[in-house]
Design an enzyme around this catalytic site. Structure first.
Site, PDB file in Angstrom:
ATOM      1  N   PRO A  88       0.813  -1.222   0.000  1.00 51.71           N
ATOM      2  CG  PRO A  88      -0.768  -1.557   1.652  1.00 51.71           C
ATOM      3  CD  PRO A  88       0.561  -2.060   1.164  1.00 51.71           C
ATOM      4  CD  GLU A 115       1.008  -5.762  11.014  1.00 54.34           C
ATOM      5  OE1 GLU A 115       0.189  -6.700  11.138  1.00 54.34           O
ATOM      6  OE2 GLU A 115       0.694  -4.591  10.705  1.00 54.34           O
ATOM      7  NE  ARG A 153      -6.662  -6.705 -20.816  1.00 52.44           N
ATOM      8  CZ  ARG A 153      -7.697  -7.441 -21.252  1.00 52.44           C
ATOM      9  NH1 ARG A 153      -7.902  -8.629 -20.726  1.00 52.44           N
ATOM     10  NH2 ARG A 153      -8.515  -6.996 -22.179  1.00 52.44           N
ATOM     11  CG  ASP A 168      -8.599  -3.676 -22.970  1.00 52.01           C
ATOM     12  OD1 ASP A 168      -7.711  -4.398 -22.512  1.00 52.01           O
ATOM     13  OD2 ASP A 168      -9.592  -4.100 -23.600  1.00 52.01           O
TER      14      ASP A 168
END
Ligand code: 4FV
Length: 255
Positions: A88, A115, A153, A168
């Site tokens: 994150p 963690e 992809r 896309d």
């Protein structure tokens, strides 16, 4: 493209070899996946891969040595590959990042757990840190699979007919246009006439206008990053005026 993934849960990646674009690409050699378990590089009788954090606090931290050894082994097996840690705290991935990923010879993806990892690894063994979004997962395995799916992809031959990857969402910085298929009418809802017209020029313009309009409505931040040519500006203006006219007609807004 070669992917090496460092994970305490290699079995989770079995899902990739099921069906679909990624499985086909892995089966045809367009992409390859190698898994490394830090536990195989852990030292001592207990082969620890995590321990309590210095300074106290909840949870466990992944240890430096097993991860550094696993990264070194993966680097040796995949020369030229960059090491990316999914967390994150990383830069948020977007389509442009995936396009950049797809141009590299290979990637070593580090999937964290608990963690997170000993911070010193970032300085010494890791090239890039990326996040799939501002929320906290229980592990980096799913983010690693997200990266693999989005990158594979884009690889030549992965999607069967080439055109679709280029069309896309986000590939051109815009959200995708709406899609319709049979039946032509359902519950009084008709497919937009232009799509039944066979006029491919008009269809392409309608789809472009819809992509511009939906991006203006839902993701103005994306539109702000774009430079629209005169034709696109006109398409968007027409879309906005049509919406306002519709809102006036429906009484949604006052004249
Ligand atoms: C994550 C994300 C993510 C954090 C603690 C794994 C978890 C645990 N990774 N984008 N969002 N990772 O939530 O990449 O170690």
């Amino acid at each position: 493209m070669r992917f090496d993934v460092i994970t305490l849960f290699p079995e989770q990646f079995r899902i990739l070899s099921g069906e679909g674009v990624v499985a086909r690409a892995l089966g045809s050699g367009i992409a390859e996946l190698h898994l490394w378990n830090p536990r195989d590089f852990a030292l001592g009788a207990h082969r620890r891969v995590d321990d309590r954090p210095y300074g106290g606090g909840p949870g466990m931290v992944m240890l430096f040595e097993p991860l550094a050894a696993a990264i070194a082994a993966a680097r040796a097996a995949s020369p030229g590959a960059q090491v990316a840690y999914l967390s994150p705290q990383g830069r948020t991935l977007d389509q442009q990042a995936m396009i950049d990923f797809a141009s590299a010879p290979g990637w070593i993806l580090l999937a964290g757990r608990y963690e997170g990892i000993d911070e010193r690894l970032l300085a010494s063994c890791i090239d890039q840190e990326w996040s799939i979004g501002d929320y906290v997962l229980s592990g980096g395995e799913l983010p690693a699979m997200v990266v693999m799916d989005a990158v594979i992809r884009l690889l030549p031959g992965a999607l069967g007919h080439e055109r679709s990857a280029c069309e896309d969402s986000h590939m051109n910085g815009l959200l995708d246009c709406p899609h319709f298929s049979r039946p032509e009418q359902i519950d009084g809802l008709r497919v937009p006439e232009v799509l039944l017209s066979g006029d491919h020029g008009a269809i392409a313009r309608w789809r472009r206008q819809q992509a511009l309009g939906r991006t203006w409505l839902r993701r103005p931040d994306l539109l702000a990053k774009m430079t629209l040519d005169n034709d696109e500006q006109q398409l968007l203006q027409d879309f906005i005026q049509a919406r306002q006219a519709a809102a006036l007609d429906s009484g949604e807004i006052e004249p």
